[in-house]
Design a protein around this motif. Structure first.
Motif, PDB file in Angstrom:
ATOM      1  N   ARG A  83      26.474  29.519  28.854  1.00 24.59           N
ATOM      2  CA  ARG A  83      25.823  29.576  30.132  1.00 24.59           C
ATOM      3  C   ARG A  83      26.433  28.127  30.884  1.00 24.59           C
ATOM      4  O   ARG A  83      25.968  27.110  30.349  1.00 24.59           O
ATOM      5  N   TYR A  84      26.697  28.079  32.265  1.00 23.38           N
ATOM      6  CA  TYR A  84      27.151  26.993  32.986  1.00 23.38           C
ATOM      7  C   TYR A  84      25.610  26.252  33.127  1.00 23.38           C
ATOM      8  O   TYR A  84      24.835  26.814  33.576  1.00 23.38           O
ATOM      9  N   ARG A  85      25.737  24.989  32.779  1.00 22.48           N
ATOM     10  CA  ARG A  85      24.440  24.000  32.750  1.00 22.48           C
ATOM     11  C   ARG A  85      23.243  24.993  32.438  1.00 22.48           C
ATOM     12  O   ARG A  85      22.127  24.595  32.452  1.00 22.48           O
ATOM     13  N   ASP A  86      23.429  25.644  31.131  1.00 23.09           N
ATOM     14  CA  ASP A  86      22.302  26.271  30.378  1.00 23.09           C
ATOM     15  C   ASP A  86      21.389  26.995  31.416  1.00 23.09           C
ATOM     16  O   ASP A  86      20.385  27.059  30.978  1.00 23.09           O
ATOM     17  N   ALA A  87      22.066  27.771  32.409  1.00 24.00           N
ATOM     18  CA  ALA A  87      21.364  28.426  33.444  1.00 24.00           C
ATOM     19  C   ALA A  87      21.387  29.888  32.974  1.00 24.00           C
ATOM     20  O   ALA A  87      22.400  30.482  32.454  1.00 24.00           O
ATOM     21  N   HIS A  88      20.332  30.813  33.330  1.00 23.56           N
ATOM     22  CA  HIS A  88      20.102  32.290  32.989  1.00 23.56           C
ATOM     23  C   HIS A  88      20.987  32.903  34.176  1.00 23.56           C
ATOM     24  O   HIS A  88      20.603  33.605  34.994  1.00 23.56           O
ATOM     25  N   ALA A  89      22.442  32.867  33.979  1.00 29.93           N
ATOM     26  CA  ALA A  89      23.137  33.203  35.231  1.00 29.93           C
ATOM     27  C   ALA A  89      23.296  34.513  35.359  1.00 29.93           C
ATOM     28  O   ALA A  89      23.942  35.087  36.329  1.00 29.93           O
ATOM     29  N   MET A  90      23.012  35.313  34.459  1.00 30.76           N
ATOM     30  CA  MET A  90      23.384  37.061  34.463  1.00 30.76           C
ATOM     31  C   MET A  90      22.235  37.487  35.482  1.00 30.76           C
ATOM     32  O   MET A  90      22.372  38.690  35.678  1.00 30.76           O
ATOM     33  N   HIS A  91      21.207  36.746  36.115  1.00 28.72           N
ATOM     34  CA  HIS A  91      20.060  37.486  36.747  1.00 28.72           C
ATOM     35  C   HIS A  91      20.458  37.066  38.213  1.00 28.72           C
ATOM     36  O   HIS A  91      21.273  36.052  38.431  1.00 28.72           O
ATOM     37  N   PRO A  92      20.139  37.758  39.202  1.00 31.68           N
ATOM     38  CA  PRO A  92      20.495  37.789  40.469  1.00 31.68           C
ATOM     39  C   PRO A  92      19.518  36.557  41.359  1.00 31.68           C
ATOM     40  O   PRO A  92      18.515  36.309  40.543  1.00 31.68           O
ATOM     41  N   PRO A  93      20.021  36.094  42.442  1.00 36.97           N
ATOM     42  CA  PRO A  93      19.451  35.004  42.910  1.00 36.97           C
ATOM     43  C   PRO A  93      18.044  34.850  43.711  1.00 36.97           C
ATOM     44  O   PRO A  93      17.765  33.847  43.869  1.00 36.97           O
ATOM     45  N   VAL A  94      17.584  36.016  44.141  1.00 39.46           N
ATOM     46  CA  VAL A  94      16.476  35.820  44.882  1.00 39.46           C
ATOM     47  C   VAL A  94      15.184  34.984  44.734  1.00 39.46           C
ATOM     48  O   VAL A  94      14.945  34.145  45.365  1.00 39.46           O
ATOM     49  N   TYR A  95      14.822  35.339  43.445  1.00 38.78           N
ATOM     50  CA  TYR A  95      13.722  34.456  42.910  1.00 38.78           C
ATOM     51  C   TYR A  95      13.994  32.986  42.847  1.00 38.78           C
ATOM     52  O   TYR A  95      13.107  32.263  43.093  1.00 38.78           O
ATOM     53  N   HIS A  96      15.182  32.669  42.226  1.00 36.01           N
ATOM     54  CA  HIS A  96      15.678  31.197  42.197  1.00 36.01           C
ATOM     55  C   HIS A  96      15.659  30.529  43.567  1.00 36.01           C
ATOM     56  O   HIS A  96      15.275  29.394  43.626  1.00 36.01           O
ATOM     57  N   LEU A  97      16.083  31.353  44.629  1.00 36.33           N
ATOM     58  CA  LEU A  97      16.499  30.702  45.830  1.00 36.33           C
ATOM     59  C   LEU A  97      15.014  30.446  46.426  1.00 36.33           C
ATOM     60  O   LEU A  97      14.569  29.492  46.961  1.00 36.33           O
ATOM     61  N   LEU A  98      13.993  31.310  46.023  1.00 42.18           N
ATOM     62  CA  LEU A  98      12.559  31.184  46.590  1.00 42.18           C
ATOM     63  C   LEU A  98      11.889  29.794  45.884  1.00 42.18           C
ATOM     64  O   LEU A  98      11.365  29.094  46.491  1.00 42.18           O
ATOM     65  N   LEU A 200      12.935  49.758  54.463  1.00 43.32           N
ATOM     66  CA  LEU A 200      12.601  50.182  53.321  1.00 43.32           C
ATOM     67  C   LEU A 200      13.885  49.793  52.408  1.00 43.32           C
ATOM     68  O   LEU A 200      13.744  49.431  51.149  1.00 43.32           O
ATOM     69  N   GLY A 201      14.971  50.275  52.681  1.00 40.86           N
ATOM     70  CA  GLY A 201      16.219  50.054  52.111  1.00 40.86           C
ATOM     71  C   GLY A 201      16.539  48.580  51.798  1.00 40.86           C
ATOM     72  O   GLY A 201      16.975  47.924  50.920  1.00 40.86           O
ATOM     73  N   LEU A 202      16.107  47.752  52.914  1.00 39.09           N
ATOM     74  CA  LEU A 202      16.329  46.136  52.788  1.00 39.09           C
ATOM     75  C   LEU A 202      15.335  46.025  51.680  1.00 39.09           C
ATOM     76  O   LEU A 202      15.799  45.016  50.966  1.00 39.09           O
ATOM     77  N   VAL A 203      14.280  46.172  51.612  1.00 33.67           N
ATOM     78  CA  VAL A 203      13.089  45.945  50.494  1.00 33.67           C
ATOM     79  C   VAL A 203      13.779  46.011  49.100  1.00 33.67           C
ATOM     80  O   VAL A 203      13.808  45.332  48.267  1.00 33.67           O
ATOM     81  N   ALA A 204      14.253  47.322  49.325  1.00 33.01           N
ATOM     82  CA  ALA A 204      14.976  47.808  47.852  1.00 33.01           C
ATOM     83  C   ALA A 204      16.260  46.966  47.470  1.00 33.01           C
ATOM     84  O   ALA A 204      16.237  46.672  46.190  1.00 33.01           O
ATOM     85  N   GLY A 205      16.697  46.484  48.437  1.00 33.79           N
ATOM     86  CA  GLY A 205      17.988  45.530  48.087  1.00 33.79           C
ATOM     87  C   GLY A 205      17.520  44.524  47.528  1.00 33.79           C
ATOM     88  O   GLY A 205      17.966  43.696  46.776  1.00 33.79           O
ATOM     89  N   ILE A 206      16.513  43.875  48.167  1.00 32.32           N
ATOM     90  CA  ILE A 206      15.813  42.505  47.829  1.00 32.32           C
ATOM     91  C   ILE A 206      15.576  42.567  46.294  1.00 32.32           C
ATOM     92  O   ILE A 206      15.499  41.769  45.537  1.00 32.32           O
ATOM     93  N   THR A 245      18.365  54.622  53.641  1.00 33.23           N
ATOM     94  CA  THR A 245      17.264  53.647  52.812  1.00 33.23           C
ATOM     95  C   THR A 245      18.283  53.411  51.640  1.00 33.23           C
ATOM     96  O   THR A 245      18.527  52.163  51.435  1.00 33.23           O
ATOM     97  N   GLY A 246      18.958  54.433  51.076  1.00 31.87           N
ATOM     98  CA  GLY A 246      19.848  54.053  49.851  1.00 31.87           C
ATOM     99  C   GLY A 246      20.940  53.311  50.483  1.00 31.87           C
ATOM    100  O   GLY A 246      21.521  52.263  49.434  1.00 31.87           O
ATOM    101  N   LEU A 247      21.544  53.557  51.574  1.00 29.67           N
ATOM    102  CA  LEU A 247      23.133  52.896  51.852  1.00 29.67           C
ATOM    103  C   LEU A 247      22.546  51.497  52.513  1.00 29.67           C
ATOM    104  O   LEU A 247      23.335  50.568  51.911  1.00 29.67           O
ATOM    105  N   VAL A 248      21.413  51.053  52.842  1.00 28.67           N
ATOM    106  CA  VAL A 248      21.003  49.720  53.051  1.00 28.67           C
ATOM    107  C   VAL A 248      20.967  48.880  51.868  1.00 28.67           C
ATOM    108  O   VAL A 248      21.299  47.717  51.672  1.00 28.67           O
ATOM    109  N   ALA A 249      20.318  49.543  50.962  1.00 28.24           N
ATOM    110  CA  ALA A 249      19.847  48.923  49.634  1.00 28.24           C
ATOM    111  C   ALA A 249      21.312  48.684  48.947  1.00 28.24           C
ATOM    112  O   ALA A 249      21.534  47.587  48.368  1.00 28.24           O
TER     113      ALA A 249
END
Length: 450
Positions: A83-98, A200-206, A245-249
């Motif tokens: 892992r680069y800099r021992d970061a949990h890189a396989m996870h998507p970024p929204v939580y970490h951006l928060l 709702l699709g936006l929230v599902a995407g997030i 909804t599905g397309l936006v997500a």
């Protein structure tokens, strides 16, 4: 918004003024929040740094985002994944951006940054408790004892308190999953306009960009909720809105998966460093399904994914574990059967959209968890925390059986939530004592604050 009517009434509610109009009406929520916050602070203080759930890896992910303004990645070196800099890189970024603003505001002190990011998680967990309560009120058509039981069952579960008190993206994924459920099954359930279908699709995407498990649970649920909310206007129009909804997500999560495909050759990457030792994972799937070990391993995975829903396995004192697991199975299976019968006989007392949404999310999520445990990463056989967004659903079915004591004894419906709360407070006390007196000294660690 959920109805607000006399809790002993059997009639469908007519008042849709929402849950925030009376503090006295919602004393249950405030009581549970106080208990949740107190226990969460205790765990924040007691749990050592890196005490669970890859906490340093998630913190390193936040640091890469804050300091280098890019996503971390995983690469192979000498035949092993690094892992680069021992970061949990396989996870998507929204939580970490928060978490980036929290880290930047407190990084002058390593301890302050760690405590602040943990406290931020506790705040996210508190918001999830509020959503569980509001959704439960809707599911039970405003009946307070049932909503109280579901909320206490979720908020005081040791596993929920653990993920709320360390730096980890699990609680954020549960929060956005519950937000999706609230919007689709409660807030917009009677009027799913085109903008709301897109939102709702936006929230599902997030949700999908918060944690992969949330994508699996949230996408089918969002599409189904859009369809159910609008089918009275015609099935074709409802399906068109559901498709939106599905397309936006999908548009929102596509860049993340395309990045995985470019870097790793897979849309959703998981390092092959935890194969199932009991199945020939190198063989085709059909060969594994026919293997002599398949059914025993499947049984093991089902058993332990449920067992570890309630708490991290090592947090529960060893002598107490069989009893905790036994009570959990009785509650889930016995209470669930009673609740299912109650729902079938008294459907007018329940909001069906919430229950259908629970099923639409639970089935694909559990199938995914079983697939990974059996064929990709054996650690998921004890992966109850990956299913934690289903806790409100698992707590709701047994509590549905309270319709049979309603009207027979004035305080009868309150016995179940009181017993749930008392039992979980006792379990947390035992888990906390075991953590502080046994686990921390055994690993030569100290609590986060010393």
């Amino acid at each position: 918004m959920p109805a607000s009517h006399t809790e002993d009434s059997h009639a469908p509610p007519t008042d849709h003024s929402g849950p925030g109009r009376s503090l006295r009406r919602h004393w249950v929520l405030w009581t549970v929040l106080v208990a949740y916050t107190g226990l969460g602070i205790a765990y924040i203080r007691a749990n050592p740094w890196g005490g669970g759930l890859d906490e340093p890896l998630h913190a390193n992910y936040v640091q890469v985002l804050a300091e280098e303004h890019r996503l971390p990645w995983i690469y192979q070196e000498d035949g092993r994944w690094v892992r680069y800099r021992d970061a949990h890189a396989m996870h998507p970024p929204v939580y970490h951006l928060l978490q980036v603003p929290v880290y930047l505001a407190t990084r002058s002190s390593e301890l302050a940054a760690r405590v602040s990011m943990r406290v931020f998680n506790l705040l996210l967990g508190g918001l999830s408790v509020v959503l569980v309560y509001v959704i439960a009120l809707a599911a039970f058509r405003g009946r307070l004892p049932e909503a109280a039981g579901v909320t206490a069952f979720y908020a005081l579960m040791p596993h929920v308190l653990l993920i709320s008190s360390v730096i980890n993206n699990d609680i954020a994924s549960i929060l956005v999953f519950l937000l999706l459920l609230y919007l689709g099954a409660v807030r917009w359930s009677e009027a799913m306009t085109w903008p709301r279908a897109a939102a709702l699709g936006l929230v599902a995407g997030i949700a999908g960009l918060t944690k992969g498990t949330c994508e699996v649970a949230g996408f089918p649920m969002a599409v189904l909720l859009t369809y159910l909310a609008d089918r009275h206007e015609g099935r074709f129009r409802a399906w068109c809105k559901a498709a939106l909804t599905g397309l936006v997500a999908l548009v929102l999560v596509a860049p993340w998966h395309l990045r995985n495909l470019r870097l790793y050759g897979s849309l959703s990457f998981m390092p092959d460093d935890g194969p199932n030792p009991l199945l020939p994972n190198q063989e085709p799937l059909i060969v594994q399904l026919m293997h002599d070990h398949f059914l025993p391993v499947l049984k093991h995975a089902l058993q332990w994914q449920v067992n570890t829903l309630w708490s991290q396995e090592d947090w529960v004192p060893p002598g107490l574990r069989p009893y905790v697991y036994g009570v959990g199975w009785v509650f889930l299976v016995g209470g669930g059967l009673l609740g299912a019968v109650a729902y079938r006989r008294h459907r007018e007392l329940f909001e069906p959209r919430v229950w259908v949404a629970y099923l639409a999310s639970a089935l694909p999520l559990w199938l995914m968890a079983l697939y990974i445990a059996l064929f990709a990463h054996f650690g998921w056989t004890r992966g109850g925390r990956y299913l934690l967004c289903l806790l409100p659903a698992l707590g709701s079915l047994p509590l549905a059986a309270l319709v049979w004591v309603r009207g027979r004894w004035r305080f009868g419906p309150w016995l179940a939530p009181a017993l749930i709360a008392a039992s979980l407070l006792a379990l947390n006390a035992l888990c906390m004592h075991h953590l502080v007196s046994e686990l921390i000294p055994a690993h030569g660690q100290t609590s986060l604050l010393g």
